[in-house]
Enzyme design. Structure first.
Site, PDB file in Angstrom:
ATOM      1  N   CYS A   2       0.851  -1.180   0.000  1.00 17.76           N
ATOM      2  CA  CYS A   2       0.000   0.000   0.000  1.00 17.76           C
ATOM      3  C   CYS A   2       0.892   1.237   0.000  1.00 17.76           C
ATOM      4  O   CYS A   2       1.932   1.271   0.658  1.00 17.76           O
ATOM      5  CB  CYS A   2      -0.936   0.092   1.194  1.00 17.76           C
ATOM      6  N   ARG A  27       4.013  -0.689  -4.775  1.00 19.79           N
ATOM      7  CA  ARG A  27       3.690  -1.163  -3.434  1.00 19.79           C
ATOM      8  C   ARG A  27       2.339  -1.885  -3.386  1.00 19.79           C
ATOM      9  O   ARG A  27       1.961  -2.439  -2.348  1.00 19.79           O
ATOM     10  CB  ARG A  27       3.650   0.012  -2.459  1.00 19.79           C
ATOM     11  N   TRP A  75      -2.766  -2.719  -1.646  1.00 19.96           N
ATOM     12  CA  TRP A  75      -2.541  -4.164  -1.748  1.00 19.96           C
ATOM     13  C   TRP A  75      -3.452  -4.751  -0.684  1.00 19.96           C
ATOM     14  O   TRP A  75      -3.228  -4.560   0.513  1.00 19.96           O
ATOM     15  CB  TRP A  75      -1.074  -4.497  -1.469  1.00 19.96           C
ATOM     16  N   ASN A 101      -2.048   2.349   5.649  1.00 20.34           N
ATOM     17  CA  ASN A 101      -1.178   1.254   5.246  1.00 20.34           C
ATOM     18  C   ASN A 101      -0.872   0.470   6.511  1.00 20.34           C
ATOM     19  O   ASN A 101      -0.476   1.054   7.513  1.00 20.34           O
ATOM     20  CB  ASN A 101       0.106   1.846   4.632  1.00 20.34           C
ATOM     21  N   GLY A 102      -1.081  -0.856   6.488  1.00 24.02           N
ATOM     22  CA  GLY A 102      -0.818  -1.663   7.683  1.00 24.02           C
ATOM     23  C   GLY A 102      -2.008  -2.542   7.992  1.00 24.02           C
ATOM     24  O   GLY A 102      -2.899  -2.715   7.163  1.00 24.02           O
ATOM     25  N   GLU A 492      16.747 -18.646  -6.505  1.00 21.81           N
ATOM     26  CA  GLU A 492      16.430 -17.290  -6.970  1.00 21.81           C
ATOM     27  C   GLU A 492      15.918 -17.311  -8.421  1.00 21.81           C
ATOM     28  O   GLU A 492      14.964 -16.606  -8.764  1.00 21.81           O
ATOM     29  CB  GLU A 492      17.669 -16.392  -6.823  1.00 21.81           C
ATOM     30  N   LYS A 496      12.240 -15.986  -9.543  1.00 21.75           N
ATOM     31  CA  LYS A 496      12.044 -14.942 -10.566  1.00 21.75           C
ATOM     32  C   LYS A 496      11.013 -15.402 -11.584  1.00 21.75           C
ATOM     33  O   LYS A 496      10.145 -14.639 -11.979  1.00 21.75           O
ATOM     34  CB  LYS A 496      13.352 -14.616 -11.310  1.00 21.75           C
ATOM     35  N   GLU A 499       7.465 -15.495 -10.041  1.00 23.42           N
ATOM     36  CA  GLU A 499       6.935 -14.162  -9.732  1.00 23.42           C
ATOM     37  C   GLU A 499       6.348 -13.465 -10.941  1.00 23.42           C
ATOM     38  O   GLU A 499       5.300 -12.850 -10.853  1.00 23.42           O
ATOM     39  CB  GLU A 499       8.064 -13.264  -9.188  1.00 23.42           C
ATOM     40  N   HIS A 515      16.152 -37.429  -4.974  1.00 26.28           N
ATOM     41  CA  HIS A 515      15.312 -37.783  -3.822  1.00 26.28           C
ATOM     42  C   HIS A 515      13.883 -37.283  -4.007  1.00 26.28           C
ATOM     43  O   HIS A 515      13.181 -37.064  -3.031  1.00 26.28           O
ATOM     44  CB  HIS A 515      15.922 -37.221  -2.531  1.00 26.28           C
ATOM     45  N   LYS A 614       6.036  -4.841  -3.733  1.00 29.14           N
ATOM     46  CA  LYS A 614       7.485  -4.760  -3.570  1.00 29.14           C
ATOM     47  C   LYS A 614       7.887  -4.659  -2.101  1.00 29.14           C
ATOM     48  O   LYS A 614       8.905  -5.188  -1.679  1.00 29.14           O
ATOM     49  CB  LYS A 614       8.015  -3.550  -4.339  1.00 29.14           C
TER      50      LYS A 614
HETATM   51  C1  G6P Z   1       8.589  -8.984  -1.463  1.00 27.76           C
HETATM   52  C2  G6P Z   1       9.229  -8.621  -2.780  1.00 27.76           C
HETATM   53  C3  G6P Z   1      10.485  -9.443  -2.994  1.00 27.76           C
HETATM   54  C4  G6P Z   1      11.433  -9.249  -1.823  1.00 27.76           C
HETATM   55  C5  G6P Z   1      10.762  -9.560  -0.489  1.00 27.76           C
HETATM   56  C6  G6P Z   1      11.610  -9.116   0.677  1.00 27.76           C
HETATM   57  O1  G6P Z   1       8.091 -10.266  -1.519  1.00 27.76           O
HETATM   58  O2  G6P Z   1       8.319  -8.822  -3.842  1.00 27.76           O
HETATM   59  O3  G6P Z   1      11.120  -9.044  -4.184  1.00 27.76           O
HETATM   60  O4  G6P Z   1      12.543 -10.079  -1.980  1.00 27.76           O
HETATM   61  O5  G6P Z   1       9.523  -8.849  -0.386  1.00 27.76           O
HETATM   62  O6  G6P Z   1      11.725  -7.729   0.632  1.00 27.76           O
HETATM   63  P1  G6P Z   1      12.910  -6.899   1.244  1.00 27.76           P
HETATM   64  O7  G6P Z   1      12.566  -5.477   0.933  1.00 27.76           O
HETATM   65  O8  G6P Z   1      12.885  -7.175   2.718  1.00 27.76           O
HETATM   66  O9  G6P Z   1      14.174  -7.340   0.618  1.00 27.76           O
END
Ligand code: G6P
Length: 619
Positions: A2, A27, A75, A101-102, A492, A496, A499, A515, A614
């Site tokens: 948010c 956000r 969000w 926000n929260g 990772e 990616k 996501e 396994h 994000k």
């Molecule tokens: C969200 C984002 C990710 C990020 C994660 C942790 O899920 O979409 O890209 O890795 O939060 O965020 P931070 O700001 O703590 O690295």
């Protein structure tokens, strides 16, 4: 999660608020809304499901005049993402409008209390409880908005950043925070008086002023059109605001000719990492200078272990950091999902160093994890990208990534920035502890300096990925495999892809595949193997054989000049040779590009994938 924007001054608020919402859209983008008080004293709230552009289209014919306003991009946490649940929310009399926000944890009991007192709710949100509670306090205590916000927030359990305006007092904007970030920008109106901007982060503010105040937890601020700013805590004790100058430029927030922020940020990595290591890595003197370590040397020399807390991509970089620090410093390192750590009564000693790794510096679980560690007396170290963020301010010491703002929701340059920062940190500790020979230390310093150039080479030589990404759009699953330092890279790479393309993908340690996951392999299954000609090369070659004999399609990341794995693969991405510990910094690049181009080929919204945000400021 948010985004909040606010403005009070002499300019028209609407264009400032809309532009701010666009900047904060990373956000959350379930819905957007805006509240304005016009010159005639009318308080209007406009809101729309979906993106900020949908809001803009829907208000095109409406009166959007006014020099005070608040806005929000959501969000969803409570209540489905529709226009009713979108912010701002009115109070019952429609005299107040509020954005939040929260999460308000005790919203049910507060709502029941307010309903018993005759208040009717329009939405399912926890936020509406806040605005109704503030108005209820105004009426029951016969007080002004500022006092009513203080009183209301004393009854609230949870996290919040709020901004609130009042129809009958259009010369004042009130805001407050606890657990969710809020920044006040102090600009100058034409008449020389202060005008105020509000943002969940600095991105909606920097265009207008670089002078900001980071609100602290449980602080309430009142911004007056006459230029008066008043900040108190919940107990009405006056707080002295600290004006800070932002280190952020507007062009860092633009796409700069790239179709998406994600692609821009992938290509920015060589330069971003040069900035990250500048002044910290000295190849002439063969030295690593991290002031965050130098100033607290004893803590690192005396600690028995390091615990790293993180979420998402940051957790993956933390895992690489663990491998590096354990190898270089002979110091045990535990890597924890912050969300698990904070709730499982972990053993934390006063001589532990707890490192929080977070791009945003605002992730609620990571923040809570270090708060827990603080209660146990541990030394807290923050590795954040966003300057002045909550985690950066809550830790005893730390290192900023300095890779510039990351706007694409899928983290790219922050990941490599975190890895390289953790390597610097490992080298700095190793130097103090003398756990590496001089020869090895010098060699690692020299090689680290080469990494940005090698990243550039990797980018230039993997441009072709866009041409064959199309072939993978039909795939329902992917497997990513790596060993040692490249196991976190496999995690990772898989993250990616999930996501942004919404293709299911799993990252696995290559040898673990037999396994379980090998049962999934057939001619339909692409298996991405990170197979540099280093360390466990021969073992990885065997793992590739196992997949090939089950007809899996091999996509490999190989070292320049390696024809063996290339010959076994259906597709290969080439990276330059480097030390094992630095391979992740190069190997992740083709995986970022692969997920980007597959997502583009599938027509996905790369920068704003569905359901994600994000900055995750709720748990
Ligand atoms: C969200 C984002 C990710 C990020 C994660 C942790 O899920 O979409 O890209 O890795 O939060 O965020 P931070 O700001 O703590 O690295």
């Amino acid at each position: 999660m948010c985004g909040i924007v606010g403005y009070i001054g002499t300019q028209e608020a609407y264009p400032i608020l809309i532009k701010g919402l666009h900047r904060l859209e990373y956000r959350g983008y379930d819905s957007a809304g805006i509240a304005l008080i016009n010159g005639k004293g009318t308080l209007s709230v406009y809101k729309e499901k979906g993106k900020v552009s949908a809001l803009e289209a829907s208000v095109a014919e409406s009166d959007t005049s006014g020099t005070i306003g608040i806005a929000h991009t959501r969000w969803a946490t409570h209540g489905e993402p529709n226009a009713t649940n979108a912010h701002p929310h009115y109070s019952q009399s429609k005299n107040l409008a509020l954005v939040h926000n929260g999460i308000i944890e005790n919203y049910k009991s507060l709502r029941t209390m307010l309903e018993k007192n005759g208040i009717t709710f329009c939405s399912d949100t926890d936020t509406e409880v806040l605005v109704q509670l503030v108005e209820y306090m105004q009426h029951s205590h016969n007080c002004d908005l500022f006092t009513a916000v203080q009183l209301a927030l004393k009854n609230v359990i949870g996290a919040y950043a709020i901004a609130i305006i009042e129809k009958t007092h259009p010369d004042r904007l009130v805001c407050a925070r606890k657990g969710s970030p809020l920044i006040i920008g102090v600009g100058k109106s034409d008449n020389g008086r202060a005008e105020f901007y509000l943002g969940s982060d600095a991105t909606p503010i920097v265009e207008y002023t670089k002078q900001v105040i980071y609100l602290n937890d449980e602080e309430i601020a009142s911004m007056d059109r006459s230029g008066k700013l008043e900040i108190t805590n919940l107990s009405n004790v006056k707080q002295t605001p600290q004006l800070v100058t932002l280190q952020l430029d507007l062009d860092q927030l633009e796409k700069g000719g790239f179709p998406h922020f994600m692609l821009k940020e992938i290509w920015e990595q060589p330069n971003a990492l040069r900035t990250c290591i500048r002044g910290r890595l000295n190849v002439v003197e063969k030295d690593v200078l991290l002031s965050g370590i130098i100033d607290h040397k004893e803590k690192f020399l005396n600690c028995k272990r390091i615990i790293i807390c993180a979420c998402g991509t940051s957790w993956h970089s933390a895992l690489i950091g663990k491998y590096f620090i354990e190898e270089a410093c002979q110091l045990p390192v535990e890597v924890e999902y912050a969300s698990e750590f904070r709730y499982r009564n972990p053993v934390i000693h006063p001589d532990d160093v707890v490192i929080a790794v977070s791009q945003s510096g605002e992730t609620a679980d990571t923040l809570a994890a270090i708060q827990l560690a603080k209660e146990h007396g541990a030394f807290l170290y923050g590795i954040c990208n966003v300057i002045g963020s909550s985690i950066a301010r809550a830790t005893d010491s730390g290192t900023y990534l300095h890779v510039g703002p990351e706007i694409g929701v899928a983290s790219t340059k922050a990941f490599t920035g975190q890895v390289i920062t953790l390597c610097l940190l490992g080298l700095a500790i190793a130097k103090e502890k003398k756990t590496l020979s001089d020869e090895m230390f010098h060699m690692l310093v020299d090689e680290l300096q080469q990494i940005p150039d090698k990243m550039q080479w990797t980018l230039e030589n993997n441009k072709h990925i866009d041409q064959f990404a199309q072939m993978f759009t039909y795939c329902k699953n992917f497997i990513y495999l790596g060993r040692g330092y490249n196991y976190p890279v496999a995690l990772e790479g898989a993250l990616k892809l999930k996501e942004i393309s919404y293709i299911h993908a799993e990252g696995y340690p290559a040898a673990e595949m037999k396994h379980g996951p090998i049962a999934l392999v057939d001619e339909e299954m692409p298996v991405v193997v990170i197979a540099p000609k280093r360390g466990m090369y021969d073992k990885v070659v065997s793992n590739i054989q196992e997949i090939k004999s089950r007809k899996g399609k091999i996509i490999s990341v190989v070292t320049k000049g390696d024809s063996v794995v290339r010959g076994m693969s259906d597709y290969s991405f080439v990276i330059p040779d480097t030390r094992d510990c630095y391979v992740p910094l190069l190997a992740v690049i083709p995986l970022q590009l692969l997920s980007y181009y597959v997502a583009v080929a599938k027509g996905r919204n790369v920068d704003q994938p569905r359901n994600l945000a994000k900055s995750v400021t709720v748990e």
